[in-house]
Scaffold this motif. Structure first.
Motif, PDB file in Angstrom:
ATOM      1  N   HIS A  52       0.822  -1.212   0.000  1.00  0.00           N
ATOM      2  CA  HIS A  52       0.000   0.000   0.000  1.00  0.00           C
ATOM      3  C   HIS A  52       0.857   1.264   0.000  1.00  0.00           C
ATOM      4  O   HIS A  52       1.012   1.920   1.034  1.00  0.00           O
ATOM      5  CB  HIS A  52      -0.922  -0.028   1.216  1.00  0.00           C
ATOM      6  CG  HIS A  52      -1.784   1.177   1.374  1.00  0.00           C
ATOM      7  ND1 HIS A  52      -2.278   1.904   0.307  1.00  0.00           N
ATOM      8  CD2 HIS A  52      -2.249   1.807   2.504  1.00  0.00           C
ATOM      9  CE1 HIS A  52      -2.994   2.920   0.756  1.00  0.00           C
ATOM     10  NE2 HIS A  52      -2.982   2.886   2.074  1.00  0.00           N
ATOM     11  N   PRO A  53       1.439   1.622  -1.164  1.00  0.00           N
ATOM     12  CA  PRO A  53       2.060   2.952  -1.270  1.00  0.00           C
ATOM     13  C   PRO A  53       0.922   3.964  -1.401  1.00  0.00           C
ATOM     14  O   PRO A  53       0.233   3.989  -2.424  1.00  0.00           O
ATOM     15  CB  PRO A  53       2.880   2.865  -2.566  1.00  0.00           C
ATOM     16  CG  PRO A  53       2.705   1.472  -3.093  1.00  0.00           C
ATOM     17  CD  PRO A  53       1.511   0.886  -2.435  1.00  0.00           C
ATOM     18  N   PHE A  54       0.674   4.743  -0.397  1.00  0.00           N
ATOM     19  CA  PHE A  54      -0.567   5.503  -0.243  1.00  0.00           C
ATOM     20  C   PHE A  54      -1.156   6.026  -1.558  1.00  0.00           C
ATOM     21  O   PHE A  54      -2.263   5.686  -1.947  1.00  0.00           O
ATOM     22  CB  PHE A  54      -0.353   6.688   0.703  1.00  0.00           C
ATOM     23  CG  PHE A  54      -0.069   6.327   2.123  1.00  0.00           C
ATOM     24  CD1 PHE A  54      -0.505   5.132   2.671  1.00  0.00           C
ATOM     25  CD2 PHE A  54       0.650   7.190   2.936  1.00  0.00           C
ATOM     26  CE1 PHE A  54      -0.238   4.799   3.994  1.00  0.00           C
ATOM     27  CE2 PHE A  54       0.929   6.873   4.262  1.00  0.00           C
ATOM     28  CZ  PHE A  54       0.490   5.679   4.782  1.00  0.00           C
ATOM     29  N   ALA A  55      -0.432   6.906  -2.239  1.00  0.00           N
ATOM     30  CA  ALA A  55      -0.995   7.570  -3.407  1.00  0.00           C
ATOM     31  C   ALA A  55      -1.089   6.664  -4.625  1.00  0.00           C
ATOM     32  O   ALA A  55      -1.780   7.002  -5.591  1.00  0.00           O
ATOM     33  CB  ALA A  55      -0.168   8.805  -3.755  1.00  0.00           C
ATOM     34  N   ALA A  56      -0.424   5.537  -4.623  1.00  0.00           N
ATOM     35  CA  ALA A  56      -0.442   4.623  -5.773  1.00  0.00           C
ATOM     36  C   ALA A  56      -1.582   3.622  -5.722  1.00  0.00           C
ATOM     37  O   ALA A  56      -1.946   3.033  -6.744  1.00  0.00           O
ATOM     38  CB  ALA A  56       0.887   3.877  -5.858  1.00  0.00           C
ATOM     39  N   THR A  57      -2.161   3.420  -4.555  1.00  0.00           N
ATOM     40  CA  THR A  57      -3.115   2.322  -4.387  1.00  0.00           C
ATOM     41  C   THR A  57      -4.360   2.474  -5.250  1.00  0.00           C
ATOM     42  O   THR A  57      -4.847   1.502  -5.831  1.00  0.00           O
ATOM     43  CB  THR A  57      -3.481   2.173  -2.900  1.00  0.00           C
ATOM     44  OG1 THR A  57      -2.329   1.677  -2.196  1.00  0.00           O
ATOM     45  CG2 THR A  57      -4.625   1.204  -2.699  1.00  0.00           C
TER      46      THR A  57
END
Length: 417
Positions: A372-377
């Motif tokens: 879960h890479p925050f902005a990539a999810t």
């Protein structure tokens, strides 16, 4: 408004923070994706996101376009909505299509959770700025006296600004309020890993993932996990009474992800058929400061509202891609969206949606296993959902759901054309 179509994009392999990508910034992770995808077709604009912002980057979208060496006249802007960031980028892009000459957008997000900027406390920063303007020698002397107490350190794992508590602590409230068992959480986590491993073994991810820095596949899914191994892990947020562990929560992750958002004219430029349509979306928010539900329960409102607006029941949805910040949040949101009393009281939806089809949730894994890479999810989830729907018969529908810090929820309805 023009019909909005989603075309799966590319992402880096997702890896554990502090590992092989630790030397790379969020921009570094993004550049190969944008370069590769823009080489297929020139987007009319780029929307890119980053949650853990850096003080020297005011617009990561523009920086990525320039560093990628693609046409510098392509406009680019950034967006942020915590874990729903690149989902929100897709919604924003879709609303712009057919206007201002725009027909094709490249959207996505990236996160280097290995690189977290450490900020000075505001009073210290203000003091230094004042001194540098008036007396550089005094400013240098004050800098020499900077100590640990002068920094804002992320000691509580990206705690919410209003509550001062982490997402895990808030989700422990959800567990207790709705009696989400440790066994149900671990079962959801196990299913996530099994789905991710199956997806890699069957080649599902092959054309969705662009190797980066010698890494060709996600390094987080665990082939060897089991109910016994998950049950043996200690609570991470509430040592005495908690049930959320490192095994049933999403890990700190580095990575980037992108996808295409287009109308029919944009699809023609891509050489793509109109296959998966973003029909509608629902944004919801809850007052997490005045209640005991926890932070991440907005999807339990958004899902019923979106289905009811289109006269749909759970059984009408063939594919469910639900972001797994924590297994407990997935179980709670879906269980309560299917609870008639809760649905009526909290979502304002008084219709029968039927039984929830748990067997259709995250068939190729979710954030617990994949990372879960925050902005990539959001972009990862949308690309995954679009690819799954493309393999189903015309008329099949999918739901994509993401919870986010601040009590937000973003839910989308997709349809196979």
């Amino acid at each position: 408004m023009s019909d909005i179509y989603l075309v799966p994009g590319l992402r880096t392999p997702f890896v554990k923070a502090g590992g092989v990508y630790a030397k790379h910034s969020s921009i570094d992770l993004s550049v190969p994706l944008v370069r590769e995808m823009a080489g297929r077709a020139r987007p009319d604009f780029v929307v890119w996101g980053q949650v853990i912002t850096h003080p020297d980057v005011s617009n990561i979208a523009r920086e990525v376009v320039l560093d990628a060496g693609v046409d510098p006249t392509i406009p680019a802007f950034s967006t942020t909505l915590a874990c729903s960031t690149s989902f929100m980028a897709a919604i924003e892009a879709g609303a712009m299509l057919g206007r201002g000459g725009a027909h094709l957008a490249l959207v996505g997000g990236s996160e280097s959770m290995s690189h977290v900027p450490i900020a000075l406390k505001q009073r210290v920063a203000d003091e230094l700025m004042f001194l540098f303007a008036k007396d550089r020698a005094a400013a240098a002397e004050r800098l020499a006296r900077i100590g640990a107490g002068d920094f804002n350190l992320p000691a509580r794992g990206w705690a919410n600004r209003k509550s001062g508590r982490s997402m895990g602590e808030h989700t422990e409230d959800t567990v207790k309020r709705f009696a989400i068992s440790r066994e149900d959480q671990d079962a959801q986590a196990l299913a996530s890993h099994q789905g991710a491993i199956r997806g890699w073994d069957e080649g599902f991810f092959t054309d969705l993932v662009l190797p980066f820095d010698g890494v060709a596949a996600d390094n987080l899914p665990r082939r060897d996990t089991s109910p016994e191994k998950l049950a043996g892990l200690k609570p991470a947020f509430d040592p005495a009474n908690g049930t959320i562990t490192a095994g049933n929560a999403s890990p700190l992750t580095d990575g980037a992800a992108a996808l295409w958002v287009a109308d029919r004219e944009g699809l023609a430029r891509l050489g793509a058929e109109p296959t998966v349509r973003l029909v509608d979306w629902e944004l919801a928010a809850i007052d997490y400061l005045d209640g005991d539900e926890g932070m991440l329960m907005a999807p339990a409102r958004a899902i019923p509202r979106l289905l009811a607006r289109h006269g749909l029941r759970f059984a009408d949805i063939a594919s469910w891609n639900v972001h797994e910040a924590f297994a407990a949040q997935v179980v709670a949101n879906l269980r309560l969206a299917a609870d008639a009393s809760y649905r009526k009281e909290r979502a304002g939806v008084d219709v029968d949606l039927g039984e929830f089809p748990w067997q259709h949730v995250n068939p190729h894994g979710g954030s617990i296993a994949l990372g879960h890479p925050f902005a990539a999810t959001g972009a990862r989830v949308l690309s995954q959902a679009a690819k799954e729907l493309a393999a189903l018969p015309s008329g099949s529908r999918g739901i994509v759901s993401l919870c986010a810090d601040g009590g937000s929820g973003t839910v989308g309805l997709l349809e196979r054309v």
